[in-house]
Design a protein around this motif. Structure first.
Motif, mmCIF file in Angstrom:
data_model
loop_
_atom_site.group_PDB
_atom_site.id
_atom_site.type_symbol
_atom_site.label_atom_id
_atom_site.label_comp_id
_atom_site.label_asym_id
_atom_site.label_seq_id
_atom_site.Cartn_x
_atom_site.Cartn_y
_atom_site.Cartn_z
ATOM 1 N N ILE A 29 2.350 0.285 -1.404
ATOM 2 C CA ILE A 29 3.042 0.146 -0.119
ATOM 3 C C ILE A 29 3.649 1.478 0.308
ATOM 4 O O ILE A 29 3.590 1.867 1.479
ATOM 5 C CB ILE A 29 4.114 -0.958 -0.197
ATOM 6 C CG1 ILE A 29 3.436 -2.322 -0.343
ATOM 7 C CG2 ILE A 29 5.016 -0.943 1.032
ATOM 8 C CD1 ILE A 29 4.385 -3.453 -0.652
ATOM 9 N N TYR A 30 4.206 2.214 -0.633
ATOM 10 C CA TYR A 30 4.826 3.496 -0.316
ATOM 11 C C TYR A 30 3.781 4.544 0.082
ATOM 12 O O TYR A 30 4.004 5.333 1.001
ATOM 13 C CB TYR A 30 5.632 3.989 -1.522
ATOM 14 C CG TYR A 30 6.289 5.326 -1.302
ATOM 15 C CD1 TYR A 30 7.411 5.450 -0.488
ATOM 16 C CD2 TYR A 30 5.780 6.474 -1.901
ATOM 17 C CE1 TYR A 30 8.005 6.676 -0.278
ATOM 18 C CE2 TYR A 30 6.366 7.709 -1.692
ATOM 19 C CZ TYR A 30 7.480 7.797 -0.882
ATOM 20 O OH TYR A 30 8.066 9.012 -0.678
ATOM 21 N N ASP A 51 0.536 4.154 1.276
ATOM 22 C CA ASP A 51 -0.359 3.883 2.399
ATOM 23 C C ASP A 51 0.464 3.706 3.683
ATOM 24 O O ASP A 51 1.155 2.715 3.856
ATOM 25 C CB ASP A 51 -1.184 2.626 2.118
ATOM 26 C CG ASP A 51 -2.289 2.419 3.141
ATOM 27 O OD1 ASP A 51 -2.410 3.229 4.081
ATOM 28 O OD2 ASP A 51 -3.034 1.430 2.994
ATOM 29 N N SER A 52 0.356 4.668 4.577
ATOM 30 C CA SER A 52 1.167 4.620 5.805
ATOM 31 C C SER A 52 0.699 3.534 6.777
ATOM 32 O O SER A 52 1.441 3.169 7.684
ATOM 33 C CB SER A 52 1.142 5.977 6.501
ATOM 34 O OG SER A 52 -0.183 6.306 6.884
ATOM 35 N N HIS A 80 3.002 0.329 6.512
ATOM 36 C CA HIS A 80 4.451 0.459 6.646
ATOM 37 C C HIS A 80 4.929 -0.454 7.774
ATOM 38 O O HIS A 80 5.353 -0.008 8.834
ATOM 39 C CB HIS A 80 4.849 1.904 6.909
ATOM 40 C CG HIS A 80 4.743 2.763 5.700
ATOM 41 N ND1 HIS A 80 5.058 4.088 5.714
ATOM 42 C CD2 HIS A 80 4.354 2.505 4.425
ATOM 43 C CE1 HIS A 80 4.870 4.599 4.511
ATOM 44 N NE2 HIS A 80 4.438 3.649 3.723
ATOM 45 N N THR A 81 4.841 -1.751 7.500
ATOM 46 C CA THR A 81 5.249 -2.777 8.456
ATOM 47 C C THR A 81 6.384 -3.581 7.830
ATOM 48 O O THR A 81 6.608 -3.498 6.608
ATOM 49 C CB THR A 81 4.068 -3.701 8.801
ATOM 50 O OG1 THR A 81 3.636 -4.363 7.604
ATOM 51 C CG2 THR A 81 2.914 -2.927 9.420
ATOM 52 N N TYR A 116 5.476 -5.739 4.686
ATOM 53 C CA TYR A 116 5.289 -4.999 3.438
ATOM 54 C C TYR A 116 6.594 -4.368 2.952
ATOM 55 O O TYR A 116 6.770 -4.175 1.748
ATOM 56 C CB TYR A 116 4.193 -3.949 3.599
ATOM 57 C CG TYR A 116 2.831 -4.580 3.676
ATOM 58 C CD1 TYR A 116 2.230 -5.113 2.549
ATOM 59 C CD2 TYR A 116 2.156 -4.679 4.880
ATOM 60 C CE1 TYR A 116 0.991 -5.709 2.608
ATOM 61 C CE2 TYR A 116 0.912 -5.272 4.960
ATOM 62 C CZ TYR A 116 0.331 -5.790 3.814
ATOM 63 O OH TYR A 116 -0.892 -6.391 3.876
ATOM 64 N N PHE A 117 7.491 -4.067 3.857
ATOM 65 C CA PHE A 117 8.820 -3.593 3.457
ATOM 66 C C PHE A 117 9.535 -4.680 2.665
ATOM 67 O O PHE A 117 10.123 -4.423 1.613
ATOM 68 C CB PHE A 117 9.624 -3.194 4.697
ATOM 69 C CG PHE A 117 11.045 -2.829 4.393
ATOM 70 C CD1 PHE A 117 11.358 -1.639 3.776
ATOM 71 C CD2 PHE A 117 12.069 -3.698 4.725
ATOM 72 C CE1 PHE A 117 12.672 -1.309 3.485
ATOM 73 C CE2 PHE A 117 13.387 -3.378 4.452
ATOM 74 C CZ PHE A 117 13.691 -2.177 3.823
ATOM 75 N N CYS A 157 7.882 -5.157 -0.705
ATOM 76 C CA CYS A 157 8.296 -4.099 -1.619
ATOM 77 C C CYS A 157 9.647 -4.447 -2.253
ATOM 78 O O CYS A 157 9.838 -4.292 -3.465
ATOM 79 C CB CYS A 157 8.368 -2.786 -0.857
ATOM 80 S SG CYS A 157 8.670 -1.355 -1.868
ATOM 81 N N PRO A 216 13.269 -0.790 12.195
ATOM 82 C CA PRO A 216 13.519 -0.401 10.796
ATOM 83 C C PRO A 216 14.986 -0.505 10.376
ATOM 84 O O PRO A 216 15.269 -0.927 9.245
ATOM 85 C CB PRO A 216 13.036 1.050 10.745
ATOM 86 C CG PRO A 216 11.998 1.135 11.805
ATOM 87 C CD PRO A 216 12.469 0.212 12.902
#
Length: 180
Positions: A49-50, A52-53, A56-57, A60-61, A64, A138
């Motif tokens: 997850i970290y 692969d940009s 970054h949704t 997935y945050f 994580c 975010p």
């Protein structure tokens, strides 16, 4: 004079899964393997997850954070059980037991709050797709995770402090490999 019993248990005995010495090494190996797989699998999820940009949704945050929480919950009980099997000493102090209870509760509550936050994320994505990026900013995501963690810590500490008021003077044996 106070008529209540003033004796207190300073240590508990975690009886574990079995007393059979032949099974102890098998149980140790099995739980060590499961613990390592859990840690490595969750670290792999966090790393993917970290790195692969494209993912970054918000979903997935939260995933994580859920993986990190899974590592935390695994590390609250399994290392003590493995140490007990390795040394043969099944004792745990009253403070150690309360600490273990507090961390298990924090991790469990936080997992439940994270799942609720993830459900809210999916609700916003499905019911308000055009406003999704406006709602799930975010800074709001971080706030949701921190509030979830804060509420979990406060609730677990409240329950642990209430446990301090209890007296444990009967049987110091716990028929499990952890204090909860």
């Amino acid at each position: 004079m106070d008529p209540t019993n003033q004796t207190a248990v300073s240590e508990f005995l975690l009886l574990g899964l079995t007393e059979d010495p032949a099974l102890q090494s098998l149980i140790f190996s099995l739980f060590l393997f499961m613990c390592l797989v859990t840690i490595l699998g969750n670290l792999l999820i966090i790393l993917v997850i970290y790195s692969d940009s494209h993912i970054h949704t918000p979903m997935y945050f939260f995933l994580c954070n859920l993986s990190f929480n899974d590592i935390c919950i695994s590390m609250t009980t399994i290392p003590k059980m493995l140490l007990n099997i390795l040394t043969g000493d099944q004792s745990i102090t009253n403070t150690g037991c309360l600490t273990q209870v507090a961390f298990v509760m924090i991790s469990s509550y936080w997992e439940n709050f994270l799942l609720a936050v993830m459900a809210y994320d999916r609700y916003v994505a499905i019911c308000h797709p055009l406003r999704y990026t406006v709602i799930m900013k975010p800074c709001f995501l971080i706030l949701l995770v921190l509030v979830s963690l804060f509420v979990s810590i406060v609730d677990a500490l409240l329950h642990t402090l209430l446990l301090l008021r209890l007296s444990f003077c009967r049987d110091p044996e716990i028929p499990q490999f952890f204090c909860v």
